[in-house]
Design an enzyme around this catalytic site. Structure first.
Site, PDB file in Angstrom:
ATOM      1  CE  LYS A 153      -1.717   2.176   3.448  1.00 15.38           C
ATOM      2  NZ  LYS A 153      -2.214   2.635   4.578  1.00 15.38           N
ATOM      3  CG  ASP A 163      -7.264   3.601   2.250  1.00 18.63           C
ATOM      4  OD1 ASP A 163      -8.168   3.206   1.397  1.00 18.63           O
ATOM      5  OD2 ASP A 163      -7.368   4.831   2.461  1.00 18.63           O
TER       6      ASP A 163
END
Length: 402
Positions: A270, A288
């Site tokens: 991420k 997320d």
């Protein structure tokens, strides 16, 4: 019958009833064979002479019997009414057959009654659509159970286009000036808001502007700066460790490849995609918590593992759309489609959302749930891009400023 009447009348006309009978007896005595016949006829003639009224009554009865016999033979004569009575009974006997026929008709009509079932199924989607678009899809529109792959791709891309119109100024909500600041800020954003990170990093970068400075920093001093972000000890260890790795392995520069970035302490896929997409212009999907929640609500995927979500969603879009897609989805999750109370009644993509109705659907009540610029409030960046300010966005206040 007529012959007897004629002879009787003739005899009465000549001498009366009694004289005629006496002459007849005399003639009968003179002749042998005719005598017996005369004797047989005599009583009847005497009876007729003595009782003309009875004879007339008998004749009347005989004619009445004849008429009755004729009436019985003739259809539609006097006694149809008597025969109609059994006819009424006959229908009564036939009623069971009629009743049996009735179920047969019911059975035949049964499929016709079942026909409304499909109609109801068609109407239900429409109601859902009305409620979702509230009801087109919302459709609940329709939850896309049985949705084809092509339909899913089209719906997903349409949602992205709609969000691009709602958030034309979408951008990473972390303040940064270079790749080093972005990678550090992204690591610090775990388990806290971008606003809190943006309010904290100015002091950190003012004291440690380069990887070399942060790598040589005193951990206790760094912890004191990072305390407002939460989990400050673990985060201090990560940012000092990645700074050392940058200095030792990459000459103090942030690498521009995914496989190198994920080797840095505290950096996962991420964080790596945030850096690649926003600091190097290389497409990446940022999975997320907001992104995970929304793509499952929209039924883009049922996966729960971030890596699998990234792969599933990435397959729905051209690679060139990945970075902006991430911004659109994350911005929508922070402003409208919240985790606990999504503002469904104020959602611009409600007709395309299978989860419509999970939150507040009343438009007026939903408006009160909006956040940041959608609610006339400041955003998360202290130094947002000019496009955001031009669109009416407001900069966030620094740490401790009211």
């Amino acid at each position: 019958m007529s012959a007897e009447r004629d002879s009787a009348v003739g005899e009465q006309g000549s001498g009366g009833g009694r004289k005629t009978a006496g002459a007849a007896r005399t003639a009968a005595a003179g002749t042998g064979a005719s005598a017996s016949a005369a004797k047989k006829a005599a009583p009847s003639k005497k009876a007729a002479a003595r009782k003309p009224a009875a004879a007339k009554k008998a004749a009347a009865r005989k004619s009445a019997a004849a008429k009755k016999a004729a009436a019985e033979k003739t259809p539609g004569a006097t006694k149809p009414a008597a025969k109609k009575a059994p006819a009424k009974k006959t229908p009564a006997k036939k009623t069971p057959s009629a009743k049996k026929a009735a179920p047969a008709k019911k059975a035949s009509s049964a499929p016709l009654r079942k026909a409304p079932a499909p109609r109801k199924q068609v109407v239900a989607p429409k109601k859902a659509t009305a409620s979702v678009p509230a009801a087109p899809a919302k459709t609940v529109a329709a939850h896309p159970q049985g949705e084809s792959r092509t339909a899913l791709v089209r719906r997903a891309r349409r949602i992205n286009r709609e969000l691009a119109e709602v958030y034309p100024y979408a951008h990473p909500e972390l303040d940064f000036e270079n790749p080093f600041q972005l990678v550090v800020a992204t690591v610090l954003s775990a388990q806290t808001t971008d606003l809190r990170v943006n309010q904290t990093t100015p002091a950190l970068f003012a004291k440690y502007p380069t990887p070399e400075d942060l790598a040589a920093a005193n951990p206790e001093e760094v912890e004191e700066i990072l305390r407002p972000t939460g989990f400050f000890r673990a985060k201090t260890k990560s940012v000092i460790g990645l700074s050392k790795a940058l200095v030792e392995q990459f000459g103090g520069e942030v690498p521009g490849r995914l496989e190198d970035l994920v080797k840095l302490p505290g950096v996962g896929r991420k964080t790596a995609f945030v850096v690649l997409g926003n600091a190097f212009g290389r497409p990446g999907i940022t999975v997320d918590t907001h992104f995970q929640r929304l793509v499952r609500r929209w039924k883009w995927t049922d996966e729960t593992d971030p890596d699998k979500i990234e792969a599933a969603v990435g397959a729905l879009f051209p690679k060139s759309d990945w970075t902006d897609l991430s911004h659109h989805v994350i911005w929508h999750g922070r402003r409208i489609c919240h985790a606990r109370k999504p503002a469904c009644g104020a959602c611009p993509i409600a007709p395309l959302c299978p989860a419509y109705g999970e939150g507040e659907t009343d438009p007026e009540k939903a408006k009160k749930l909006l956040k940041y610029e959608k609610a006339g409030q400041p955003g998360q960046r202290l130094r947002p891009p000019q496009a955001y300010l031009d669109a009416g966005g407001r900069a966030a206040p620094p740490l401790g400023a009211g």
